[in-house]
Write a protein that holds these residues in place. Structure first.
Motif, PDB file in Angstrom:
ATOM      1  N   ASN A   1      99.556  25.441 -39.849  1.00 31.46           N
ATOM      2  CA  ASN A   1      98.154  25.847 -38.921  1.00 31.46           C
ATOM      3  C   ASN A   1      96.677  25.679 -39.740  1.00 31.46           C
ATOM      4  O   ASN A   1      96.096  24.591 -39.368  1.00 31.46           O
ATOM      5  CB  ASN A   1      98.298  26.917 -38.064  1.00 31.46           C
TER       6      ASN A   1
ATOM      7  N   LEU B   1      93.976  22.509 -39.322  1.00 28.99           N
ATOM      8  CA  LEU B   1      91.821  22.549 -38.529  1.00 28.99           C
ATOM      9  C   LEU B   1      91.133  22.111 -40.051  1.00 28.99           C
ATOM     10  O   LEU B   1      90.086  21.721 -39.712  1.00 28.99           O
ATOM     11  CB  LEU B   1      91.452  24.356 -38.834  1.00 28.99           C
ATOM     12  N   ASP B   2      91.918  21.787 -41.408  1.00 27.87           N
ATOM     13  CA  ASP B   2      91.162  21.349 -42.569  1.00 27.87           C
ATOM     14  C   ASP B   2      91.229  19.518 -42.081  1.00 27.87           C
ATOM     15  O   ASP B   2      89.877  18.641 -41.962  1.00 27.87           O
ATOM     16  CB  ASP B   2      92.210  21.470 -43.732  1.00 27.87           C
TER      17      ASP B   2
ATOM     18  N   LEU C   1      86.536  24.497 -34.534  1.00 30.72           N
ATOM     19  CA  LEU C   1      87.515  24.184 -35.971  1.00 30.72           C
ATOM     20  C   LEU C   1      87.048  25.517 -37.127  1.00 30.72           C
ATOM     21  O   LEU C   1      88.077  26.600 -37.902  1.00 30.72           O
ATOM     22  CB  LEU C   1      87.662  23.444 -36.955  1.00 30.72           C
ATOM     23  N   TYR C   2      86.122  25.738 -37.176  1.00 29.08           N
ATOM     24  CA  TYR C   2      85.760  26.276 -38.584  1.00 29.08           C
ATOM     25  C   TYR C   2      85.666  28.060 -37.803  1.00 29.08           C
ATOM     26  O   TYR C   2      86.671  28.606 -38.791  1.00 29.08           O
ATOM     27  CB  TYR C   2      84.089  25.992 -39.001  1.00 29.08           C
TER      28      TYR C   2
ATOM     29  N   GLY D   1      90.870  18.433 -38.424  1.00 28.48           N
ATOM     30  CA  GLY D   1      90.186  18.058 -37.877  1.00 28.48           C
ATOM     31  C   GLY D   1      88.895  18.505 -38.779  1.00 28.48           C
ATOM     32  O   GLY D   1      87.983  17.638 -37.777  1.00 28.48           O
ATOM     33  N   SER D   2      88.430  19.674 -39.269  1.00 29.29           N
ATOM     34  CA  SER D   2      87.064  19.515 -40.177  1.00 29.29           C
ATOM     35  C   SER D   2      86.282  18.167 -40.190  1.00 29.29           C
ATOM     36  O   SER D   2      85.257  18.245 -40.607  1.00 29.29           O
ATOM     37  CB  SER D   2      86.997  20.801 -39.964  1.00 29.29           C
TER      38      SER D   2
ATOM     39  N   GLU E   1      88.778  28.277 -37.917  1.00 35.88           N
ATOM     40  CA  GLU E   1      90.064  28.917 -39.297  1.00 35.88           C
ATOM     41  C   GLU E   1      90.027  29.790 -39.860  1.00 35.88           C
ATOM     42  O   GLU E   1      90.546  30.238 -40.069  1.00 35.88           O
ATOM     43  CB  GLU E   1      89.331  27.860 -40.592  1.00 35.88           C
TER      44      GLU E   1
ATOM     45  N   THR F   1      85.333  15.666 -38.649  1.00 35.61           N
ATOM     46  CA  THR F   1      84.199  15.930 -37.088  1.00 35.61           C
ATOM     47  C   THR F   1      82.989  15.660 -37.959  1.00 35.61           C
ATOM     48  O   THR F   1      82.438  14.747 -36.680  1.00 35.61           O
ATOM     49  CB  THR F   1      83.581  17.559 -36.932  1.00 35.61           C
TER      50      THR F   1
ATOM     51  N   PHE G   1      82.959  21.331 -31.616  1.00 32.98           N
ATOM     52  CA  PHE G   1      84.018  20.954 -32.590  1.00 32.98           C
ATOM     53  C   PHE G   1      83.614  21.914 -34.203  1.00 32.98           C
ATOM     54  O   PHE G   1      85.173  22.029 -34.701  1.00 32.98           O
ATOM     55  CB  PHE G   1      84.688  19.548 -33.215  1.00 32.98           C
TER      56      PHE G   1
ATOM     57  N   TRP H   1      93.438  29.726 -32.095  1.00 27.92           N
ATOM     58  CA  TRP H   1      93.081  29.043 -31.964  1.00 27.92           C
ATOM     59  C   TRP H   1      92.480  28.837 -30.181  1.00 27.92           C
ATOM     60  O   TRP H   1      91.083  28.915 -30.026  1.00 27.92           O
ATOM     61  CB  TRP H   1      94.498  27.359 -32.088  1.00 27.92           C
TER      62      TRP H   1
END
Length: 302
Positions: free
Chosen positions: A63, A67-68, A105-106, A70-71, A109, A74, A101, A147
């Protein structure tokens, strides 16, 4: 101009003015983003395909890698595209999407890193109850909560940010849409908005940080009671990658947030932004795979 929709686009800060340096920036960010995407993708694939990594720790790591992934997607691709096409523009909706985002995401995370602390705490301090406290259902619930909390946090803060009328200028002194930069161009007094934003953020961050610190105090006390040196070394090795990622995440974010305005100028702001928004996402896969034999073996099998 009475509201934020008066701007159809914003102008981001360019890394360089000359064409040669713009292309250099494009190639540099291309290399960084490819390294980050490749690292996170390899970890996701290795965990999904190797049965030895089907444990709570690796489920949370999968997971985190998502997230990484996605980040890094962005902010960096838009900055690369702007340098390649020699432009600074980002649409209003593109800017709003970046803000959403990034918050999503941050914050997700950080919540997930807090959950991973609980995983390490149970594994070392309550090993006999590990299978009960962290069964598959509990893991899915905790990951889903991280999330969902990130999503809710992003909705609230994005709405809060873009409810402020922006009319002074559409030029942002950052290579992505950063909330403090947006609030600088408000038509109205943003003091209360900024106070609300900071208070909400600090309360959440402090709560998670306190949980992480108290958990690691208990973890280190339990590790020091392990009689064998090999056992202590194994326990420390289990915690070290997570502790390193948490420290990097918090230190870069804290430095960016608490940097005095008196030492704020475009070049430094740019370096700080890269430091907290790009560097951790690139090195996280390396940190997690460096001292992890099961993950190394899974990666080799790929």
């Amino acid at each position: 101009m009475s509201n934020s929709s008066s701007f159809s686009e914003f102008l981001l800060l360019a890394f360089a003015d000359t064409r040669e340096l713009q292309l250099l920036h494009f190639l540099l960010f291309l290399g960084i983003s490819l390294a980050a995407v490749l690292g996170s993708s390899l970890i996701i694939t290795a965990i999904a395909c190797d049965h030895r990594t089907h444990t709570p720790m690796y489920f949370f790591l999968l997971n985190l890698s998502l997230l990484d992934l996605g980040s890094i997607s962005t902010t960096v691709p838009k900055s690369m595209a702007n340098s390649f096409w020699n432009t600074r523009a980002i649409s209003f909706f593109g800017c709003a999407a970046q803000v959403f985002f990034l918050f999503f995401l941050y914050s997700a995370e950080f919540f997930l890193l807090t959950v991973m602390t609980y995983d390490r705490f149970v594994a070392i301090c309550r090993p006999l109850h590990y299978g009960i406290l962290l069964d598959s259902r509990a893991c899915i619930k905790m990951a889903s909560a991280a999330w969902a909390s990130g999503f809710l946090y992003a909705v609230l803060h994005t709405g809060n940010t873009f409810s402020v009328p922006l009319c002074q200028s559409n030029v942002l002194k950052q290579f992505f849409c950063e909330v403090p930069q947006l609030l600088k161009h408000s038509c109205s007094d943003t003091y209360l908005k900024e106070v609300d934003l900071c208070a909400a953020t600090l309360s959440v961050v402090f709560g998670c940080f306190l949980f992480i610190v108290l958990s690691y105090v208990q973890i280190f006390r339990a590790v020091l009671r392990i009689p064998s040196e090999q056992g202590r070394h194994k326990a420390f090795s289990m915690c070290l990658p997570h502790l390193t990622v948490v420290s990097l995440f918090l230190s870069t974010g804290t430095f960016a947030s608490l940097k005095p305005p008196s030492i704020s100028f475009p070049a430094l702001d740019l370096v700080v932004a890269v430091l907290y928004s790009v560097v951790p996402l690139t090195v996280n896969p390396l940190i997690y795979s460096m001292r992890n034999r099961d993950l190394k073996d899974a990666l080799k099998n790929l």
